[in-house]
Design a protein around this motif. Sequence first.
Motif, PDB file in Angstrom:
ATOM      1  N   ASN A   2      20.678  43.919  61.426  1.00  0.00           N
ATOM      2  CA  ASN A   2      19.662  42.994  61.898  1.00  0.00           C
ATOM      3  C   ASN A   2      18.420  43.091  61.028  1.00  0.00           C
ATOM      4  OD1 ASN A   2      21.160  42.008  64.036  1.00  0.00           O
ATOM      5  ND2 ASN A   2      20.526  43.670  65.363  1.00  0.00           N
ATOM      6  N   ARG A   6      14.771  39.121  62.914  1.00  0.00           N
ATOM      7  CA  ARG A   6      15.655  38.971  64.072  1.00  0.00           C
ATOM      8  C   ARG A   6      15.259  39.925  65.183  1.00  0.00           C
ATOM      9  NH1 ARG A   6      21.883  37.363  64.011  1.00  0.00           N
ATOM     10  NH2 ARG A   6      22.002  36.868  66.203  1.00  0.00           N
ATOM     11  N   ARG A  10      14.062  38.739  68.821  1.00  0.00           N
ATOM     12  CA  ARG A  10      14.761  39.254  69.998  1.00  0.00           C
ATOM     13  C   ARG A  10      13.772  39.869  70.985  1.00  0.00           C
ATOM     14  NH1 ARG A  10      18.362  43.042  67.636  1.00  0.00           N
ATOM     15  NH2 ARG A  10      19.635  41.227  67.177  1.00  0.00           N
ATOM     16  N   GLU A  60      18.723  33.905  67.791  1.00  0.00           N
ATOM     17  CA  GLU A  60      18.402  34.624  69.021  1.00  0.00           C
ATOM     18  C   GLU A  60      18.216  33.677  70.204  1.00  0.00           C
ATOM     19  OE1 GLU A  60      18.554  37.875  69.679  1.00  0.00           O
ATOM     20  OE2 GLU A  60      19.293  38.085  67.635  1.00  0.00           O
ATOM     21  N   GLN A  79      20.139  41.713  74.534  1.00  0.00           N
ATOM     22  CA  GLN A  79      19.368  41.735  73.303  1.00  0.00           C
ATOM     23  C   GLN A  79      18.054  42.480  73.505  1.00  0.00           C
ATOM     24  OE1 GLN A  79      21.172  39.218  74.399  1.00  0.00           O
ATOM     25  NE2 GLN A  79      22.639  39.238  72.751  1.00  0.00           N
ATOM     26  N   SER A  83      16.791  45.677  71.237  1.00  0.00           N
ATOM     27  CA  SER A  83      15.546  45.602  70.470  1.00  0.00           C
ATOM     28  C   SER A  83      14.606  46.738  70.850  1.00  0.00           C
ATOM     29  CB  SER A  83      14.850  44.256  70.675  1.00  0.00           C
ATOM     30  OG  SER A  83      14.359  44.154  71.987  1.00  0.00           O
TER      31      SER A  83
END
Length: 102
Positions: A2, A6, A10, A60, A79, A83
Amino acid sequence: MNSHWRNAARSRIADTLLEYEAQQACLCEPFNSADALKKISAAYPFGDRKWHPYKQWLKEVALARKFLKTNRPAIEFQQWATSQAKMRSVKVSPGQLTLIDP
């Protein structure tokens, strides 16, 4: 792997979902997926909607759309969990927090 963009997207989307869900709960109003998507769109954090950051954002958002169709609570947004996994824990020395207590 990632990208930074991203991960940032997220995190912003997850935070927006959690905030919207809490707001709706406080107002005793039902959670509306269409309104949640509007809030997500308004939360775009990267300035111009073009190039690589925007592409990562769209990926996302697509995952968020799928999640919203499940009608599960925002805290279960997978997600969001991934994150937040990069956050490191802070070590607290014994007695450190007593310095600010009256």
